[in-house]
Write a protein that holds these residues in place. Structure first.
Motif, PDB file in Angstrom:
ATOM      1  N   ALA A 128      38.304  30.822  36.247  1.00  0.00           N
ATOM      2  CA  ALA A 128      37.460  31.271  37.215  1.00  0.00           C
ATOM      3  C   ALA A 128      36.218  31.534  36.320  1.00  0.00           C
ATOM      4  O   ALA A 128      36.296  32.574  36.004  1.00  0.00           O
ATOM      5  CB  ALA A 128      37.934  32.265  38.075  1.00  0.00           C
ATOM      6  N   PRO A 129      35.287  30.461  36.089  1.00  0.00           N
ATOM      7  CA  PRO A 129      34.348  30.804  35.227  1.00  0.00           C
ATOM      8  C   PRO A 129      33.449  31.828  35.727  1.00  0.00           C
ATOM      9  O   PRO A 129      33.314  32.025  36.939  1.00  0.00           O
ATOM     10  CB  PRO A 129      33.525  29.465  35.303  1.00  0.00           C
TER      11      PRO A 129
ATOM     12  N   PHE B 247      35.218  29.693  48.173  1.00  0.00           N
ATOM     13  CA  PHE B 247      36.374  30.584  48.016  1.00  0.00           C
ATOM     14  C   PHE B 247      37.432  29.799  47.720  1.00  0.00           C
ATOM     15  O   PHE B 247      37.718  28.624  47.857  1.00  0.00           O
ATOM     16  CB  PHE B 247      36.666  31.119  49.310  1.00  0.00           C
ATOM     17  N   LYS B 248      38.228  30.352  46.722  1.00  0.00           N
ATOM     18  CA  LYS B 248      39.541  29.742  45.974  1.00  0.00           C
ATOM     19  C   LYS B 248      40.678  30.539  46.666  1.00  0.00           C
ATOM     20  O   LYS B 248      40.945  31.703  46.362  1.00  0.00           O
ATOM     21  CB  LYS B 248      39.547  29.849  44.545  1.00  0.00           C
TER      22      LYS B 248
ATOM     23  N   ILE C  64      35.923  34.512  45.097  1.00  0.00           N
ATOM     24  CA  ILE C  64      36.496  35.806  45.386  1.00  0.00           C
ATOM     25  C   ILE C  64      36.409  35.878  46.946  1.00  0.00           C
ATOM     26  O   ILE C  64      37.226  36.271  47.720  1.00  0.00           O
ATOM     27  CB  ILE C  64      36.344  36.655  44.457  1.00  0.00           C
ATOM     28  N   ASP C  65      35.240  35.537  47.215  1.00  0.00           N
ATOM     29  CA  ASP C  65      34.545  35.988  48.695  1.00  0.00           C
ATOM     30  C   ASP C  65      35.196  34.894  49.656  1.00  0.00           C
ATOM     31  O   ASP C  65      34.580  33.653  49.857  1.00  0.00           O
ATOM     32  CB  ASP C  65      33.100  35.816  48.524  1.00  0.00           C
TER      33      ASP C  65
ATOM     34  N   GLY D 240      43.219  35.088  47.605  1.00  0.00           N
ATOM     35  CA  GLY D 240      43.619  35.436  48.848  1.00  0.00           C
ATOM     36  C   GLY D 240      45.078  35.998  48.782  1.00  0.00           C
ATOM     37  O   GLY D 240      45.486  36.390  49.806  1.00  0.00           O
ATOM     38  N   GLU D 241      45.738  35.642  47.715  1.00  0.00           N
ATOM     39  CA  GLU D 241      47.069  35.983  47.471  1.00  0.00           C
ATOM     40  C   GLU D 241      47.579  37.363  47.257  1.00  0.00           C
ATOM     41  O   GLU D 241      46.400  38.197  46.781  1.00  0.00           O
ATOM     42  CB  GLU D 241      47.864  35.037  46.468  1.00  0.00           C
ATOM     43  N   LYS D 242      48.557  38.057  47.702  1.00  0.00           N
ATOM     44  CA  LYS D 242      48.725  39.235  47.062  1.00  0.00           C
ATOM     45  C   LYS D 242      49.251  39.481  45.787  1.00  0.00           C
ATOM     46  O   LYS D 242      50.595  39.532  45.560  1.00  0.00           O
ATOM     47  CB  LYS D 242      50.015  39.668  48.315  1.00  0.00           C
TER      48      LYS D 242
END
Length: 131
Positions: A58-59, A74-75, A67-68, A79-81
């Motif tokens: 993630a540059p 958004f990637k 992250i948003d 969103g993963e735990k």
């Protein structure tokens, strides 16, 4: 014109607000399914020296947008735990990045003390990065 804060002061302030993993702690987490290492280095750094196996790239310049969930960039990995452990070459950019994403609400975050250079120096496993 003199600066109000130096880059060293910004990094020190960030480090006072975030969790930092020692190299040994980070090495023990390699392969843990609940952990996602995140390499924020420039692609040229990654091509030159490789990365931590399984690290998501993630540059730094796109991190906040990736992250948003409200961003078109958004990637889903973010969103993963998972526990997200950021690293750069020397742990300066990763300290600033970790503080920023923590402020954004990504709570399970830390960065790696000494960065990728310390990881390599400790004999930590690496993998090549293809173009």
């Amino acid at each position: 014109m003199p600066l109000k804060l130096s880059s060293a002061q910004l990094v020190a302030d960030a480090n006072s607000k975030i969790r930092t993993l020692t190299i040994e702690q980070a090495r023990q987490l390699l392969g843990d399914e609940s952990v996602q290492f995140v390499d924020i280095r420039d692609i040229r750094e990654r091509l030159r020296s490789g990365t931590i196996p399984g690290a998501f790239h993630a540059p730094r310049g796109m991190l906040e947008f990736w992250i948003d969930p409200g961003s078109p960039y958004f990637k889903p990995v973010f969103g993963e735990k998972k526990l997200f452990h950021f690293f750069c070459q020397s742990a300066w950019r990763s300290a600033l990045a970790t503080e920023t994403v923590q402020r954004m609400g990504l709570e399970q975050v830390a960065h790696i003390e000494g960065g990728f250079s310390a990881w390599e120096a400790s004999g930590g496993e690496t993998e090549a990065v293809g173009q």
